[in-house]
Scaffold this motif. Structure first.
Motif: not given
Length: 103
Positions: A81-86, A10-15, A44-51
């Motif tokens: 709470d910080i990433m896309e989940t099922n 999710y946006e802003g959750q990188e750190a 981490l791809d910071k542009e897309t937030l893809t791990l």
């Protein structure tokens, strides 16, 4: 055997994602090793937030059994709470196809 996969933050959750992994629970490390995982890296791809995850595993069936451990389910709940989940809080994870390898 090598596995590659992708997930999404999710946006802003990188750190926070990096912080939590820098403090990875010893029980989680043990579970990964006990289920045949080693040389595990997540990029981490910071542009897309893809791990992008890379892990070497001994056996696909043994590795898959790790998903049903109590410590793994606890980790999924902790990370939800910080990433896309099922719906079961497992990360939305897409396996990637190997198209090139060089030793």
């Amino acid at each position: 055997m090598v596995k590659g996969f992708k997930m999404k933050l999710y946006e802003g959750q990188e750190a926070e994602y990096e912080r939590r992994h820098n403090l990875l629970w010893p029980e989680m490390k043990d579970m990964i090793h006990e289920h045949g995982g080693k040389n595990y890296t997540i990029f981490l791809d910071k542009e897309t937030l893809t791990l992008f995850g890379y892990i070497e595993i001994e056996d696909e069936e043994l590795w898959a059994k790790g998903a049903d451990t109590a410590i793994n389910r606890k980790w999924w709940d902790y990370m939800a709470d910080i990433m896309e989940t099922n719906p079961d809080n497992s990360p939305v994870s897409i396996d990637l196809q190997t198209v090139f390898h060089l030793d």
